[in-house]
Design a protein around this motif. Sequence first.
Motif, PDB file in Angstrom:
ATOM      1  N   GLU A 117      -1.274 -13.501  51.294  1.00 31.60           N
ATOM      2  CA  GLU A 117      -2.088 -13.138  52.453  1.00 31.60           C
ATOM      3  C   GLU A 117      -2.054 -11.629  52.667  1.00 31.60           C
ATOM      4  N   GLY A 118      -3.234 -11.057  52.949  1.00 31.83           N
ATOM      5  CA  GLY A 118      -3.326  -9.617  53.211  1.00 31.83           C
ATOM      6  C   GLY A 118      -3.174  -8.772  51.958  1.00 31.83           C
ATOM      7  N   SER A 119      -3.722  -9.222  50.854  1.00 29.20           N
ATOM      8  CA  SER A 119      -3.583  -8.488  49.592  1.00 29.20           C
ATOM      9  C   SER A 119      -4.865  -7.718  49.270  1.00 29.20           C
ATOM     10  N   GLN A 120      -4.684  -6.574  48.570  1.00 31.87           N
ATOM     11  CA  GLN A 120      -5.825  -5.773  48.128  1.00 31.87           C
ATOM     12  C   GLN A 120      -6.196  -6.053  46.687  1.00 31.87           C
ATOM     13  N   THR A 121      -5.362  -6.830  46.007  1.00 34.67           N
ATOM     14  CA  THR A 121      -5.645  -7.103  44.606  1.00 34.67           C
ATOM     15  C   THR A 121      -5.121  -8.483  44.247  1.00 34.67           C
ATOM     16  N   CYS A 122      -5.574  -8.982  43.141  1.00 33.20           N
ATOM     17  CA  CYS A 122      -5.104 -10.276  42.644  1.00 33.20           C
ATOM     18  C   CYS A 122      -4.095 -10.053  41.518  1.00 33.20           C
ATOM     19  N   PHE A 123      -3.208 -11.007  41.371  1.00 32.14           N
ATOM     20  CA  PHE A 123      -2.175 -10.928  40.352  1.00 32.14           C
ATOM     21  C   PHE A 123      -2.315 -12.106  39.396  1.00 32.14           C
ATOM     22  N   PRO A 124      -1.949 -11.915  38.136  1.00 34.49           N
ATOM     23  CA  PRO A 124      -2.031 -13.036  37.184  1.00 34.49           C
ATOM     24  C   PRO A 124      -1.065 -14.153  37.580  1.00 34.49           C
ATOM     25  N   ARG A 125      -1.520 -15.378  37.498  1.00 31.43           N
ATOM     26  CA  ARG A 125      -0.648 -16.514  37.775  1.00 31.43           C
ATOM     27  C   ARG A 125       0.375 -16.669  36.658  1.00 31.43           C
ATOM     28  N   THR A 126       1.541 -17.151  37.025  1.00 32.81           N
ATOM     29  CA  THR A 126       2.593 -17.425  36.041  1.00 32.81           C
ATOM     30  C   THR A 126       2.382 -18.829  35.480  1.00 32.81           C
ATOM     31  N   VAL A 127       2.294 -18.916  34.165  1.00 33.35           N
ATOM     32  CA  VAL A 127       2.125 -20.206  33.498  1.00 33.35           C
ATOM     33  C   VAL A 127       3.505 -20.819  33.284  1.00 33.35           C
ATOM     34  N   VAL A 128       3.730 -22.008  33.824  1.00 33.73           N
ATOM     35  CA  VAL A 128       5.054 -22.632  33.762  1.00 33.73           C
ATOM     36  C   VAL A 128       4.963 -24.002  33.103  1.00 33.73           C
ATOM     37  N   PHE A 129       6.002 -24.310  32.355  1.00 30.93           N
ATOM     38  CA  PHE A 129       6.216 -25.634  31.766  1.00 30.93           C
ATOM     39  C   PHE A 129       7.686 -25.706  31.406  1.00 30.93           C
ATOM     40  N   LEU A 130       8.156 -26.887  30.993  1.00 26.79           N
ATOM     41  CA  LEU A 130       9.567 -27.071  30.674  1.00 26.79           C
ATOM     42  C   LEU A 130       9.832 -26.497  29.285  1.00 26.79           C
ATOM     43  N   ALA A 131      10.215 -25.217  29.264  1.00 27.22           N
ATOM     44  CA  ALA A 131      10.426 -24.538  27.986  1.00 27.22           C
ATOM     45  C   ALA A 131      11.779 -24.923  27.395  1.00 27.22           C
ATOM     46  N   CYS A 132      11.830 -24.876  26.067  1.00 25.82           N
ATOM     47  CA  CYS A 132      13.064 -25.268  25.376  1.00 25.82           C
ATOM     48  C   CYS A 132      14.176 -24.246  25.571  1.00 25.82           C
ATOM     49  N   GLN A 133      13.817 -23.012  25.946  1.00 28.14           N
ATOM     50  CA  GLN A 133      14.821 -21.959  26.026  1.00 28.14           C
ATOM     51  C   GLN A 133      15.629 -21.998  27.317  1.00 28.14           C
ATOM     52  N   GLU A 134      15.232 -22.825  28.285  1.00 27.60           N
ATOM     53  CA  GLU A 134      15.923 -22.835  29.565  1.00 27.60           C
ATOM     54  C   GLU A 134      17.226 -23.634  29.464  1.00 27.60           C
ATOM     55  N   HIS A 135      18.170 -23.273  30.366  1.00 31.35           N
ATOM     56  CA  HIS A 135      19.484 -23.933  30.355  1.00 31.35           C
ATOM     57  C   HIS A 135      19.364 -25.431  30.635  1.00 31.35           C
ATOM     58  N   THR A 136      18.487 -25.784  31.575  1.00 31.44           N
ATOM     59  CA  THR A 136      18.293 -27.205  31.881  1.00 31.44           C
ATOM     60  C   THR A 136      17.811 -27.965  30.651  1.00 31.44           C
ATOM     61  N   SER A 137      16.925 -27.333  29.920  1.00 30.01           N
ATOM     62  CA  SER A 137      16.390 -27.972  28.716  1.00 30.01           C
ATOM     63  C   SER A 137      17.476 -28.161  27.670  1.00 30.01           C
ATOM     64  N   TRP A 138      18.333 -27.132  27.549  1.00 28.85           N
ATOM     65  CA  TRP A 138      19.410 -27.250  26.559  1.00 28.85           C
ATOM     66  C   TRP A 138      20.329 -28.427  26.883  1.00 28.85           C
ATOM     67  N   VAL A 139      20.648 -28.622  28.133  1.00 24.60           N
ATOM     68  CA  VAL A 139      21.530 -29.723  28.533  1.00 24.60           C
ATOM     69  C   VAL A 139      20.885 -31.075  28.231  1.00 24.60           C
ATOM     70  N   LEU A 140      19.602 -31.205  28.606  1.00 23.91           N
ATOM     71  CA  LEU A 140      18.907 -32.461  28.371  1.00 23.91           C
ATOM     72  C   LEU A 140      18.712 -32.721  26.887  1.00 23.91           C
ATOM     73  N   LEU A 141      18.377 -31.678  26.146  1.00 22.66           N
ATOM     74  CA  LEU A 141      18.215 -31.837  24.696  1.00 22.66           C
ATOM     75  C   LEU A 141      19.521 -32.296  24.052  1.00 22.66           C
ATOM     76  N   ALA A 142      20.619 -31.661  24.480  1.00 19.46           N
ATOM     77  CA  ALA A 142      21.925 -32.035  23.906  1.00 19.46           C
ATOM     78  C   ALA A 142      22.264 -33.487  24.246  1.00 19.46           C
ATOM     79  N   ALA A 143      22.006 -33.896  25.504  1.00 21.63           N
ATOM     80  CA  ALA A 143      22.321 -35.267  25.919  1.00 21.63           C
ATOM     81  C   ALA A 143      21.472 -36.275  25.152  1.00 21.63           C
ATOM     82  N   ASN A 144      20.198 -35.979  24.998  1.00 21.58           N
ATOM     83  CA  ASN A 144      19.308 -36.899  24.300  1.00 21.58           C
ATOM     84  C   ASN A 144      19.652 -36.984  22.822  1.00 21.58           C
ATOM     85  N   THR A 145      19.995 -35.855  22.250  1.00 20.93           N
ATOM     86  CA  THR A 145      20.383 -35.857  20.827  1.00 20.93           C
ATOM     87  C   THR A 145      21.684 -36.636  20.623  1.00 20.93           C
TER      88      THR A 145
END
Length: 841
Positions: free
Chosen positions: A547-575
């Motif tokens: 609100e009250g901005s003079q310009t627009c900013f690029p949106r951040t594209v998010v998904f469950l990336a493999c590089q995140e710590h949460t992903s590493w834990v789940l990957l290890a558990a599933n493996t």
Amino acid sequence: MLLCTACLVGLQLLISCCWAFACHSTEPSPDFTLPGDYLLAGLFPLHSGCLQVRHRPEVTLCDRPGSFNEHGYHLFQAMRLGVEEINNSTALLPNVTLGYQLYDVCSDSANVYATLRVLSLPGPRHIELQGDLLRYSPKVLAVIGPDTTNRAATTAALLSPFLMPLISYGASSETLSVKRQYPSFLRTIPSDKYQVETMVLLLQRFGWTWISLVGSSGDYGQLGVQALEKQAIDQGICIAFKDIVPFSAQVGDERMQRLMRHLAQATATVVVVFSNRPLARVFFESVVLANLTGKVWVASEAWVLSRHITGVPGIQRIGTVLGVAIQKRTVPGLKAFEEAYARADKGAPRPCHKSSCCSSNQVCRECEAFTAHTMPKLKGFSMSSAYNAYQAVYAVAHGLHQLLGCASGVCSRGRVYPWQLLEQIHKVNFLLHKDTVMFNDNGDPLSSYNIIAWDWSGPKWTFTVLGSSTWSPVQLDINETKIQWHGKDNQVPKSVCSSDCLEGHQRVVTGFHHCCFECVPCGAGTFLNKSDLYRCQPCGKEEWAPEGSQTCFPRTVVFLACQEHTSWVLLAANTLLLLLLLGTAGLFAWHLDTPVVRSAGGHLCFLMLGSLAAGSGSLYGFFGEPTRPACLLRQALFALGFTIFLSCLTVRSFQLIIIFKFSTKAPTFYRAWVQNHGAGLFVMISSAAQLLICLTWLVVWTPLPTREYQRFPHLVMLECTEANSLGFILAFLYNGLLSISAFACSYLGKDLPENYNEAKCVTFSLLFNFMSWIAFFTTASVYDGKYLPAVNMLAGLSSLSSGFGGYFLPKCYVILCRPDLNSTEHFQASIQDYTRHRGST
């Protein structure tokens, strides 16, 4: 031509009437005429007009007591000096003498009379109607003047049919540049077009967007106000108040009092005054009388340097005065020429005869009475205007010089028609005291303005040159530090209807003027577009804005990336689970003939482990950017794999119940179940039903990768569409029914022999499965973030782990850690104990 003829007939009647009133009975003063080979006419306001309301047409008598105009006198002498210099020159018009006839144009009637005298033929003193006006040869070749736009427009309209050159030194209205109406008009003063543009640039320079606008009655003021209003509005400046000072205005009258009240009530700090000198004097006397102070007054060139205005008592208190002035020029020798004229013996002034009333406009009795001590002082404003008249005389002389072929050193004298001279004047290009004199296609000079400020810091009034404006295009070059503002701390006064909005706030116009507005912050997802009238505009699909901005900013594209710590834990558990499943399959294969494996289902265990492994493999589709194959397989494969496992678990529990409880009570059903391979048939039908649901899901409600924009304003969520589909819900409900069936069958077998009693472990695993999915759906109802796929995967992993742990881990424990329990004797003893117990009960 008929219209022109009718006009000329009317004019001839007018001049006849004028002469009938003995306008020519007074002999002209010798200072007004000079014989020569070629004559010029000069129209100068040696006396002021009579500012009063008239109820019938009257001829204004010029030579009236108390009406002498010092400014017009200096213009008059500048032309006389110019002609004298040219006649004394051996380079310009050699062997040719210029003469003149000068007229006092104190009023419109005097101006018309002088114009008709200019058009009259040499002998008969009348205008002769001819078929070919280009062959008309009056005694005068060109006219210098008059001073105002109204009079210049009248004179130009009368001279245009004859194409007689008219070079004005003071008429600046833009309308006179229209060649279709005034083909023979030229001027040595800049056009108001450039003056208006310069004024607008000055307003923009200081950020003044809310102004009052006052003009004088007549073409100069009214047309100037009209042009200024149009151009100011085009540049985003609003007019808070606009009015015209009437021709009959008097200080203190009701009309001026009302004008002062409106100016005082207007919230604009800046007032632009586009007025001639006489009405500007009336206006500022009224301003002083009304004590209207603390404003910025922007002056037009007609009055900005006039002592007639600066001499108003108390005017130094009105505020800051800025203005546009003609660049200061000096006529060399004019002061000495006027002094010589004053010292010359002109004889005693001639008295007016009652019969004539001094009605001739070629008489100036005050001029004849001047001495070296009583002559008018030549001041800066009059000198600049006198230079314009002086310049006009030289422009005519250079045009005539070219027309007569004087470049050879000898001029060829002959009849010259006005239109021939007009052609040559348009072509002149010469230096006059280091100034270039030439005209553009509209007959306007190539000149510039000075931007000045009044200065009352000393004992007397003076002015400061702040800079200049040049064209084209019009550009300002000023030094703002030279201005002494009337406010505190010498700060630039503000003149706006509404202050600028904060960053990110749009203007919502209130009322009729776009300069008056309220400031409203731009909502989230919109930005302030300064190039589009400061409006809020939505951001692009891939952009966001708070609100009250003079310009627009690029949106951040998010998904469950493999590089995140949460992903590493789940990957290890599933493996790990997948490895345990493979290990268990190998362990069961090695001990396939042992009682524990046979009691667990034998070869059916490998189908159950395979289905769990398929479900575990599907969970890898939750990691990384969603793709079409991943979206198609991850939920469907998991649902199908878990269905097979639950079907096997259900049928295994049901089969033990039949063997131990219904084999003797319902031998027919038991034989039919065994002979028709009921266990395998149930698993096949149950799995086929889930397969049909999944295929329908994939075909009708195809899960696809999607970019979700609505959930979070600053994020683009990459996800699959399966959670919103009916197919996903049907597949999940089907597995829920199978889980309930497996739970029921396991519970019914809670009193089976110890080695066959799996009710506790299976019940625990199924309850854990229920809790996992309840937790997932509860979380999904309150959280829609990037980690929702991780929660989904965790629920699936929990279901698979609970199924594996509740069914297979106890058997693995017996095989590995209690081999004594994995014997035929132990199982037979367990069955005998169960039989004895059933017999005793």
